[in-house]
Design an enzyme around this catalytic site. Structure first.
Site, PDB file in Angstrom:
ATOM      1  N   SER A   1      46.220 121.813-101.171  1.00  0.00           N
ATOM      2  CA  SER A   1      47.630 121.414-101.132  1.00  0.00           C
ATOM      3  C   SER A   1      48.567 122.617-101.113  1.00  0.00           C
ATOM      4  O   SER A   1      48.510 123.434-100.221  1.00  0.00           O
ATOM      5  CB  SER A   1      47.930 120.496-102.319  1.00  0.00           C
ATOM      6  N   HIS A   2      49.403 122.709-102.140  1.00  0.00           N
ATOM      7  CA  HIS A   2      50.461 123.719-102.184  1.00  0.00           C
ATOM      8  C   HIS A   2      50.021 125.006-102.878  1.00  0.00           C
ATOM      9  O   HIS A   2      50.830 125.917-103.054  1.00  0.00           O
ATOM     10  CB  HIS A   2      51.668 123.156-102.936  1.00  0.00           C
TER      11      HIS A   2
END
Length: 204
Positions: free
Chosen positions: A73-74
């Site tokens: 993800s991030h």
């Protein structure tokens, strides 16, 4: 629990395996597919880096038991991630995660059971598929996109070198709306940002 396997503990409807644009993510996905297939579980492997919502929908489309999504993800570029989804396309409940974690072998365990990827394909245990057509078809059922396609807009998209690159172009193609996309190719270093997510300072 709707995410549970069959009564005898087997996964009878297969698993979707997806991945993002991280470094060697497709090789990680192939290794996961080899382990899953070695246990006679069908693997539906995406044919490209794929956004998480698309992988979730693929569970429903394939009527699979769930998914393994290789994404962090991030988080920073050096990270890799291993996430699991249930047959209802959502996150597995904490109790289910504990069951999975309890099955992780110790570092000194004997060699993990695995089948060569090409052999798994030949036996029909791995099916590589394009998840895009079914997902776009489902979106067309849920959202009236045609007015956007015909609106004559110019839309700027920053894909941030992520798995969403190219999706808006395909979604809005066929009309007078024009999509201008930047950072629309793969770069696992995610340059110009610390973490690949659409928050300041990345969107300043």
């Amino acid at each position: 629990v709707t995410s549970a396997p069959g009564a005898d503990g087997t996964v009878t409807r297969g698993l979707v395996v997806g991945y993002d644009t991280r470094f060697m993510a497709e090789q990680f996905a192939q290794a996961v597919a080899e382990v899953i297939a070695a246990h006679d579980i069908k693997v539906y492997l995406v044919d490209r880096p794929t956004p998480t919502p698309v992988i979730s929908f693929a569970i429903l489309d394939k009527k699979a038991h769930g998914a393994v999504n290789l994404t962090s993800s991030h988080n920073p570029p050096i990270w890799g991630g291993f996430k699991v989804r249930a047959d209802y396309a959502g996150a597995i409940a904490p109790d289910g995660l504990k069951q999975i974690e309890a099955l992780i072998p110790p570092p000194d365990a004997e060699r993990i059971k695995r089948i060569h990827f090409k052999d798994a394909e030949a036996k029909g245990l791995v099916e590589i598929f394009d998840p895009k057509p079914a997902f776009l078809k489902q979106l067309d059922k849920l959202v009236n996109i045609e007015p956007l396609r015909k609106a004559g807009l110019t839309i700027a998209i920053d894909s941030m070198w992520g798995a969403g690159m190219g999706w808006f172009k395909d979604l809005l193609a066929g009309g007078t709306t024009r999509v201008v996309e930047i950072h629309d190719h793969r770069n696992p270093a995610f340059p110009e940002m610390n973490n690949p997510e659409p928050i300041p300072p990345n969107v300043n």
